[in-house]
Design a protein around this motif. Structure first.
Motif, PDB file in Angstrom:
ATOM      1  N   PHE A   1      42.076  48.520  43.909  1.00 42.53           N
ATOM      2  CA  PHE A   1      41.433  47.216  44.013  1.00 42.53           C
ATOM      3  C   PHE A   1      41.603  46.521  42.668  1.00 42.53           C
ATOM      4  O   PHE A   1      41.166  47.045  41.649  1.00 42.53           O
ATOM      5  CB  PHE A   1      39.943  47.406  44.345  1.00 42.53           C
ATOM      6  CG  PHE A   1      39.248  46.139  44.687  1.00 42.53           C
ATOM      7  CD1 PHE A   1      39.485  45.499  45.889  1.00 42.53           C
ATOM      8  CD2 PHE A   1      38.345  45.578  43.813  1.00 42.53           C
ATOM      9  CE1 PHE A   1      38.838  44.330  46.213  1.00 42.53           C
ATOM     10  CE2 PHE A   1      37.693  44.407  44.128  1.00 42.53           C
ATOM     11  CZ  PHE A   1      37.933  43.778  45.330  1.00 42.53           C
ATOM     12  N   VAL A   2      42.282  45.373  42.650  1.00 45.07           N
ATOM     13  CA  VAL A   2      42.572  44.677  41.396  1.00 45.07           C
ATOM     14  C   VAL A   2      42.068  43.240  41.453  1.00 45.07           C
ATOM     15  O   VAL A   2      41.933  42.658  42.530  1.00 45.07           O
ATOM     16  CB  VAL A   2      44.085  44.678  41.074  1.00 45.07           C
ATOM     17  CG1 VAL A   2      44.593  46.077  40.849  1.00 45.07           C
ATOM     18  CG2 VAL A   2      44.882  44.020  42.176  1.00 45.07           C
ATOM     19  N   GLU A   3      41.787  42.700  40.299  1.00 42.25           N
ATOM     20  CA  GLU A   3      41.400  41.301  40.183  1.00 42.25           C
ATOM     21  C   GLU A   3      42.465  40.578  39.386  1.00 42.25           C
ATOM     22  O   GLU A   3      42.866  41.035  38.320  1.00 42.25           O
ATOM     23  CB  GLU A   3      40.039  41.174  39.510  1.00 42.25           C
ATOM     24  CG  GLU A   3      38.913  41.727  40.349  1.00 42.25           C
ATOM     25  CD  GLU A   3      37.554  41.537  39.712  1.00 42.25           C
ATOM     26  OE1 GLU A   3      37.493  41.230  38.505  1.00 42.25           O
ATOM     27  OE2 GLU A   3      36.557  41.697  40.423  1.00 42.25           O
ATOM     28  N   LYS A   4      42.936  39.460  39.928  1.00 36.22           N
ATOM     29  CA  LYS A   4      43.955  38.651  39.265  1.00 36.22           C
ATOM     30  C   LYS A   4      43.443  37.229  39.146  1.00 36.22           C
ATOM     31  O   LYS A   4      42.601  36.793  39.922  1.00 36.22           O
ATOM     32  CB  LYS A   4      45.258  38.655  40.062  1.00 36.22           C
ATOM     33  CG  LYS A   4      45.941  39.993  40.142  1.00 36.22           C
ATOM     34  CD  LYS A   4      47.237  39.890  40.915  1.00 36.22           C
ATOM     35  CE  LYS A   4      47.943  41.232  40.947  1.00 36.22           C
ATOM     36  NZ  LYS A   4      49.202  41.174  41.671  1.00 36.22           N
TER      37      LYS A   4
ATOM     38  N   GLY B   1      43.210  29.481  37.800  1.00 40.53           N
ATOM     39  CA  GLY B   1      41.921  29.441  37.129  1.00 40.53           C
ATOM     40  C   GLY B   1      40.799  30.167  37.860  1.00 40.53           C
ATOM     41  O   GLY B   1      39.678  30.194  37.389  1.00 40.53           O
ATOM     42  N   LEU B   2      41.088  30.764  39.008  1.00 39.33           N
ATOM     43  CA  LEU B   2      40.090  31.493  39.781  1.00 39.33           C
ATOM     44  C   LEU B   2      40.431  32.978  39.797  1.00 39.33           C
ATOM     45  O   LEU B   2      41.591  33.360  39.852  1.00 39.33           O
ATOM     46  CB  LEU B   2      40.043  30.990  41.224  1.00 39.33           C
ATOM     47  CG  LEU B   2      39.666  29.522  41.419  1.00 39.33           C
ATOM     48  CD1 LEU B   2      39.847  29.132  42.878  1.00 39.33           C
ATOM     49  CD2 LEU B   2      38.243  29.273  40.980  1.00 39.33           C
ATOM     50  N   VAL B   3      39.390  33.801  39.767  1.00 38.76           N
ATOM     51  CA  VAL B   3      39.588  35.246  39.852  1.00 38.76           C
ATOM     52  C   VAL B   3      39.670  35.626  41.329  1.00 38.76           C
ATOM     53  O   VAL B   3      38.778  35.318  42.109  1.00 38.76           O
ATOM     54  CB  VAL B   3      38.447  36.007  39.153  1.00 38.76           C
ATOM     55  CG1 VAL B   3      38.621  37.506  39.323  1.00 38.76           C
ATOM     56  CG2 VAL B   3      38.392  35.633  37.681  1.00 38.76           C
ATOM     57  N   VAL B   4      40.771  36.261  41.696  1.00 39.18           N
ATOM     58  CA  VAL B   4      41.013  36.659  43.082  1.00 39.18           C
ATOM     59  C   VAL B   4      41.065  38.180  43.141  1.00 39.18           C
ATOM     60  O   VAL B   4      41.768  38.810  42.355  1.00 39.18           O
ATOM     61  CB  VAL B   4      42.342  36.053  43.599  1.00 39.18           C
ATOM     62  CG1 VAL B   4      42.620  36.502  45.010  1.00 39.18           C
ATOM     63  CG2 VAL B   4      42.314  34.543  43.496  1.00 39.18           C
ATOM     64  N   SER B   5      40.319  38.757  44.072  1.00 40.56           N
ATOM     65  CA  SER B   5      40.323  40.203  44.255  1.00 40.56           C
ATOM     66  C   SER B   5      41.246  40.558  45.410  1.00 40.56           C
ATOM     67  O   SER B   5      41.261  39.880  46.432  1.00 40.56           O
ATOM     68  CB  SER B   5      38.916  40.703  44.573  1.00 40.56           C
ATOM     69  OG  SER B   5      38.036  40.395  43.519  1.00 40.56           O
ATOM     70  N   GLN B   6      42.023  41.606  45.225  1.00 37.86           N
ATOM     71  CA  GLN B   6      42.914  42.053  46.292  1.00 37.86           C
ATOM     72  C   GLN B   6      43.172  43.543  46.153  1.00 37.86           C
ATOM     73  O   GLN B   6      42.883  44.146  45.132  1.00 37.86           O
ATOM     74  CB  GLN B   6      44.225  41.282  46.287  1.00 37.86           C
ATOM     75  CG  GLN B   6      45.084  41.497  45.056  1.00 37.86           C
ATOM     76  CD  GLN B   6      46.307  40.599  45.065  1.00 37.86           C
ATOM     77  OE1 GLN B   6      46.247  39.470  45.513  1.00 37.86           O
ATOM     78  NE2 GLN B   6      47.406  41.112  44.561  1.00 37.86           N
ATOM     79  N   THR B   7      43.733  44.110  47.209  1.00 41.60           N
ATOM     80  CA  THR B   7      44.077  45.529  47.217  1.00 41.60           C
ATOM     81  C   THR B   7      45.581  45.660  47.098  1.00 41.60           C
ATOM     82  O   THR B   7      46.330  44.944  47.747  1.00 41.60           O
ATOM     83  CB  THR B   7      43.590  46.186  48.521  1.00 41.60           C
ATOM     84  OG1 THR B   7      42.189  45.966  48.655  1.00 41.60           O
ATOM     85  CG2 THR B   7      43.860  47.674  48.513  1.00 41.60           C
ATOM     86  N   GLU B   8      46.011  46.574  46.232  1.00 41.59           N
ATOM     87  CA  GLU B   8      47.434  46.864  46.060  1.00 41.59           C
ATOM     88  C   GLU B   8      47.685  48.331  46.364  1.00 41.59           C
ATOM     89  O   GLU B   8      46.806  49.169  46.183  1.00 41.59           O
ATOM     90  CB  GLU B   8      47.887  46.571  44.629  1.00 41.59           C
ATOM     91  CG  GLU B   8      47.902  45.118  44.270  1.00 41.59           C
ATOM     92  CD  GLU B   8      48.385  44.873  42.841  1.00 41.59           C
ATOM     93  OE1 GLU B   8      48.660  43.711  42.548  1.00 41.59           O
ATOM     94  OE2 GLU B   8      48.489  45.826  42.049  1.00 41.59           O
ATOM     95  N   VAL B   9      48.889  48.619  46.810  1.00 41.79           N
ATOM     96  CA  VAL B   9      49.322  49.994  47.069  1.00 41.79           C
ATOM     97  C   VAL B   9      50.398  50.315  46.047  1.00 41.79           C
ATOM     98  O   VAL B   9      51.343  49.540  45.875  1.00 41.79           O
ATOM     99  CB  VAL B   9      49.859  50.148  48.503  1.00 41.79           C
ATOM    100  CG1 VAL B   9      50.303  51.576  48.754  1.00 41.79           C
ATOM    101  CG2 VAL B   9      48.806  49.726  49.520  1.00 41.79           C
ATOM    102  N   HIS B  10      50.254  51.447  45.346  1.00 44.97           N
ATOM    103  CA  HIS B  10      51.175  51.830  44.280  1.00 44.97           C
ATOM    104  C   HIS B  10      51.821  53.177  44.577  1.00 44.97           C
ATOM    105  O   HIS B  10      51.155  54.115  45.002  1.00 44.97           O
ATOM    106  CB  HIS B  10      50.428  51.949  42.945  1.00 44.97           C
ATOM    107  CG  HIS B  10      49.899  50.658  42.440  1.00 44.97           C
ATOM    108  ND1 HIS B  10      50.512  49.940  41.454  1.00 44.97           N
ATOM    109  CD2 HIS B  10      48.814  49.934  42.791  1.00 44.97           C
ATOM    110  CE1 HIS B  10      49.840  48.837  41.206  1.00 44.97           C
ATOM    111  NE2 HIS B  10      48.793  48.806  42.025  1.00 44.97           N
TER     112      HIS B  10
END
Length: 114
Positions: free
Chosen positions: A31-34, A38-47
């Motif tokens: 779970f990462v925040e990017k 100008g807005l913080v967006v949270s999303q899930t990444e698969v590595h």
């Protein structure tokens, strides 16, 4: 059983750092925040290794799962590295050995409909 085998292998090979290949080669969801516009967006990444994919958020239901073996792990690493490099992936082998099912299971792990 797969988690037990992975942990056993990590301990047996003394993989103590997150940069060790035995750990890097495992399919991990994060779970990462990017920051975007100008807005913080949270999303899930698969590595897997140096490849990362945005989780597709596709609900695929409670479908059947494969028995994950070391060969399944090798396929995941190979397929994700090929996709990361913008190349195709065409598993080859005898009929009935699980190529299609393994590909579908990887797609499901990435949250992609296939």
């Amino acid at each position: 059983a797969h988690t037990r085998d992975v942990l056993d292998k990590l301990l047996r090979e003394t993989s103590l750092h997150k940069s060790d290949f035995q750990w890097q080669s495992q399919l991990k969801q994060r779970f990462v925040e990017k920051e975007e516009a100008g807005l913080v967006v949270s999303q899930t990444e698969v590595h897997v290794c140096d490849a990362s994919f945005d989780y597709g958020l596709e609900y695929l239901g409670n479908g059947p799962r494969l028995v994950v073996t070391p060969l399944t792990d090798r396929f995941y690493v190979t397929a994700t590295q090929a996709l990361h490099l913008k190349m195709g992936c065409a598993p080859a082998g005898p009929a009935g050995t699980g190529k299609t099912e393994t590909t579908k299971d990887l797609a499901s792990a990435l949250g992609k409909c296939c």
